[in-house]
Design a protein around this motif. Structure first.
Motif, PDB file in Angstrom:
ATOM      1  N   LEU A 146       0.872  -1.231   0.308  1.00  0.00           N
ATOM      2  CA  LEU A 146      -0.256   0.173   0.231  1.00  0.00           C
ATOM      3  C   LEU A 146       0.876   1.505   0.202  1.00  0.00           C
ATOM      4  N   ARG A 147       1.896   1.587   0.676  1.00  0.00           N
ATOM      5  CA  ARG A 147       2.557   2.412   1.223  1.00  0.00           C
ATOM      6  C   ARG A 147       3.223   2.908  -1.021  1.00  0.00           C
ATOM      7  N   ASP A 148       3.879   1.862  -1.065  1.00  0.00           N
ATOM      8  CA  ASP A 148       4.586   1.854  -2.245  1.00  0.00           C
ATOM      9  C   ASP A 148       3.714   2.395  -3.638  1.00  0.00           C
ATOM     10  N   ARG A 149       1.888   1.388  -3.167  1.00  0.00           N
ATOM     11  CA  ARG A 149       0.797   2.189  -4.852  1.00  0.00           C
ATOM     12  C   ARG A 149       0.621   3.539  -4.294  1.00  0.00           C
ATOM     13  N   LEU A 150       0.540   4.275  -3.290  1.00  0.00           N
ATOM     14  CA  LEU A 150       0.073   5.075  -2.718  1.00  0.00           C
ATOM     15  C   LEU A 150       1.029   6.423  -2.431  1.00  0.00           C
ATOM     16  N   CYS A 151       2.078   5.699  -2.627  1.00  0.00           N
ATOM     17  CA  CYS A 151       2.628   7.156  -3.397  1.00  0.00           C
ATOM     18  C   CYS A 151       3.384   7.858  -1.686  1.00  0.00           C
ATOM     19  N   LEU A 152       3.638   6.967  -0.568  1.00  0.00           N
ATOM     20  CA  LEU A 152       3.491   7.225   0.804  1.00  0.00           C
ATOM     21  C   LEU A 152       4.182   6.802   1.767  1.00  0.00           C
ATOM     22  N   ALA A 153       4.407   7.241   2.726  1.00  0.00           N
ATOM     23  CA  ALA A 153       5.807   7.280   3.370  1.00  0.00           C
ATOM     24  C   ALA A 153       5.285   5.975   5.413  1.00  0.00           C
ATOM     25  N   ALA A 154       3.901   7.823   5.204  1.00  0.00           N
ATOM     26  CA  ALA A 154       2.784   7.566   6.802  1.00  0.00           C
ATOM     27  C   ALA A 154       2.333   8.343   6.501  1.00  0.00           C
ATOM     28  N   PHE A 155       1.281   8.733   7.547  1.00  0.00           N
ATOM     29  CA  PHE A 155       0.609   9.352   8.573  1.00  0.00           C
ATOM     30  C   PHE A 155       0.937  10.301   9.363  1.00  0.00           C
ATOM     31  N   ALA A 156       1.089  11.482   9.647  1.00  0.00           N
ATOM     32  CA  ALA A 156       1.024  12.431  10.989  1.00  0.00           C
ATOM     33  C   ALA A 156       0.297  13.071  11.556  1.00  0.00           C
ATOM     34  N   PRO A 157       0.234  13.105  12.248  1.00  0.00           N
ATOM     35  CA  PRO A 157      -0.636  14.402  12.888  1.00  0.00           C
ATOM     36  C   PRO A 157      -0.751  15.448  12.870  1.00  0.00           C
ATOM     37  N   VAL A 158      -2.478  16.259  12.379  1.00  0.00           N
ATOM     38  CA  VAL A 158      -2.745  17.341  11.662  1.00  0.00           C
ATOM     39  C   VAL A 158      -2.382  18.354  12.970  1.00  0.00           C
ATOM     40  N   ALA A 159      -1.445  18.879  11.959  1.00  0.00           N
ATOM     41  CA  ALA A 159      -1.523  20.364  12.595  1.00  0.00           C
ATOM     42  C   ALA A 159      -2.139  21.850  12.301  1.00  0.00           C
ATOM     43  N   ILE A 160      -2.200  21.666  13.130  1.00  0.00           N
ATOM     44  CA  ILE A 160      -3.495  22.810  12.846  1.00  0.00           C
ATOM     45  C   ILE A 160      -3.782  24.162  12.126  1.00  0.00           C
ATOM     46  N   GLU A 161      -1.988  25.105  13.715  1.00  0.00           N
ATOM     47  CA  GLU A 161      -2.168  26.120  13.504  1.00  0.00           C
ATOM     48  C   GLU A 161      -0.960  25.999  12.009  1.00  0.00           C
ATOM     49  N   ASP A 162      -0.520  25.131  11.306  1.00  0.00           N
ATOM     50  CA  ASP A 162       0.392  25.639   9.805  1.00  0.00           C
ATOM     51  C   ASP A 162      -0.184  25.829   9.151  1.00  0.00           C
ATOM     52  N   TYR A 163      -1.636  25.691   8.960  1.00  0.00           N
ATOM     53  CA  TYR A 163      -2.580  25.969   8.158  1.00  0.00           C
ATOM     54  C   TYR A 163      -2.748  26.324   8.059  1.00  0.00           C
ATOM     55  N   GLU A 164      -3.209  27.877   9.194  1.00  0.00           N
ATOM     56  CA  GLU A 164      -3.271  29.243   9.042  1.00  0.00           C
ATOM     57  C   GLU A 164      -2.763  30.206   7.786  1.00  0.00           C
ATOM     58  N   ILE A 165      -1.332  30.133   7.734  1.00  0.00           N
ATOM     59  CA  ILE A 165      -0.657  30.228   6.850  1.00  0.00           C
ATOM     60  C   ILE A 165      -1.581  30.947   5.037  1.00  0.00           C
ATOM     61  N   PHE A 166      -2.663  29.394   5.453  1.00  0.00           N
ATOM     62  CA  PHE A 166      -2.867  30.539   3.555  1.00  0.00           C
ATOM     63  C   PHE A 166      -3.808  30.787   3.652  1.00  0.00           C
ATOM     64  N   ALA A 167      -4.807  31.418   4.678  1.00  0.00           N
ATOM     65  CA  ALA A 167      -5.773  32.657   5.450  1.00  0.00           C
ATOM     66  C   ALA A 167      -5.196  33.743   4.695  1.00  0.00           C
ATOM     67  N   ARG A 168      -3.629  33.921   5.201  1.00  0.00           N
ATOM     68  CA  ARG A 168      -2.665  34.711   5.256  1.00  0.00           C
ATOM     69  C   ARG A 168      -2.002  34.819   3.605  1.00  0.00           C
ATOM     70  N   TRP A 169      -1.598  34.337   2.869  1.00  0.00           N
ATOM     71  CA  TRP A 169      -2.126  34.025   1.701  1.00  0.00           C
ATOM     72  C   TRP A 169      -2.888  35.182   0.594  1.00  0.00           C
ATOM     73  N   ASP A 170      -3.746  34.419   1.086  1.00  0.00           N
ATOM     74  CA  ASP A 170      -4.935  35.188   0.646  1.00  0.00           C
ATOM     75  C   ASP A 170      -5.657  36.191   1.068  1.00  0.00           C
TER      76      ASP A 170
END
Length: 270
Positions: A234-258
């Motif tokens: 599955l890792r090979d066919r999905l080109c994935l290494a892992a799943f990680a916790p979501v750091a919501i604060e990191d996504y606030e940059i999108f509103a600043r760019w907008d």
């Protein structure tokens, strides 16, 4: 109540879609949470999927997430095998042209036709606009003679590119990796002329009313993905290494760019 799962954002072709269904079967078995994998294909609006009360796991772009008045609950973020920051749940936008085109650089595409996906997309709109903003400020006018969209999906961006409907278009870097993994010929049809800076990747969300114990069980199972021997293929066919916790604060940059682009008068990429 049975819960549902969906990977529409990264079901970029039939082979990838089938592999995501296998991933959700593994997730259901490992977590003990019964999951029905549902279809919610284009042109059905993604907003309807994200607002479902029975949703347990579906991909959501971080840009509409930060803009949402009522946010779904974060579950886990994928870590691409080829992440620009190794081991991190990040991605970028690749600005692509036809492989046989005359364009050797991003600047060569100026004056042509630029595609975009949809206005609440990070990779297909907000990141593209942010990357072009310095050129727009320097030039003092729009860079392209036409902005073509909404094209909605990475697949439709490629179709528009190959048919001659656009000269350049944005592709989610991870989505393109998945496409090429299952359709190798595509690598010979498109060419990358620019890559935006890495940002947090779309992540899996559950409905806002999803019980905490359900989310905890899903998260505990996702945490095993990188070392579970059953997931090697599955890792090979999905080109994935892992799943990680979501750091919501990191996504606030999108509103600043907008806000930065709108303040400059550059509402739409192009």
């Amino acid at each position: 109540m049975r819960l549902v799962a969906n990977a529409r954002m990264y079901s970029v072709n039939p082979a990838a879609a089938a592999t995501w269904k296998e991933l959700f079967a593994w997730l259901s078995s490992g977590s003990g949470i019964s999951l029905d994998v549902i279809d919610h294909a284009f042109p059905l609006p993604l907003s309807e999927l994200w607002s479902r009360r029975d949703l347990a796991s579906a991909f959501m772009c971080g840009f509409p997430f930060v803009l949402a008045a009522h946010r779904p609950r974060p579950v886990a973020a994928p870590v691409p095998a080829s992440a620009l920051i190794p081991g991190k749940a990040v991605y970028a936008t690749r600005i692509v042209v036809r492989a046989d085109s005359r364009f050797a650089s991003l600047e060569d595409t100026f004056g042509g036709r630029l595609g975009f996906t949809v206005e609440d997309s990070q990779s297909g709109y907000n990141a593209l606009r942010h990357h072009l903003l310095p050129y727009y400020r320097q030039c003092g006018k729009r860079l392209y003679r036409e902005s073509v969209g909404p094209l909605f999906t990475p697949r439709r961006v490629i179709e528009a590119l190959l048919s001659g409907g656009i000269d350049a278009g944005p592709l989610d870097r991870y989505a393109l990796d998945l496409m090429i993994r299952h359709q190798p010929d595509l690598a010979r049809q498109v060419r990358v002329v620019a890559t935006t800076e890495p940002t947090p990747i779309p992540f899996l969300v559950a409905g806002s009313d999803c019980p905490g114990e359900v989310i905890a069980a899903l998260q505990a199972t996702f945490a095993k993905f990188d070392h579970d021997s059953e997931c090697a293929d599955l890792r090979d066919r999905l080109c994935l290494a892992a799943f990680a916790p979501v750091a919501i604060e990191d996504y606030e940059i999108f509103a600043r760019w907008d806000a930065e682009a709108r303040d400059a008068g550059y509402d739409q990429p192009g």
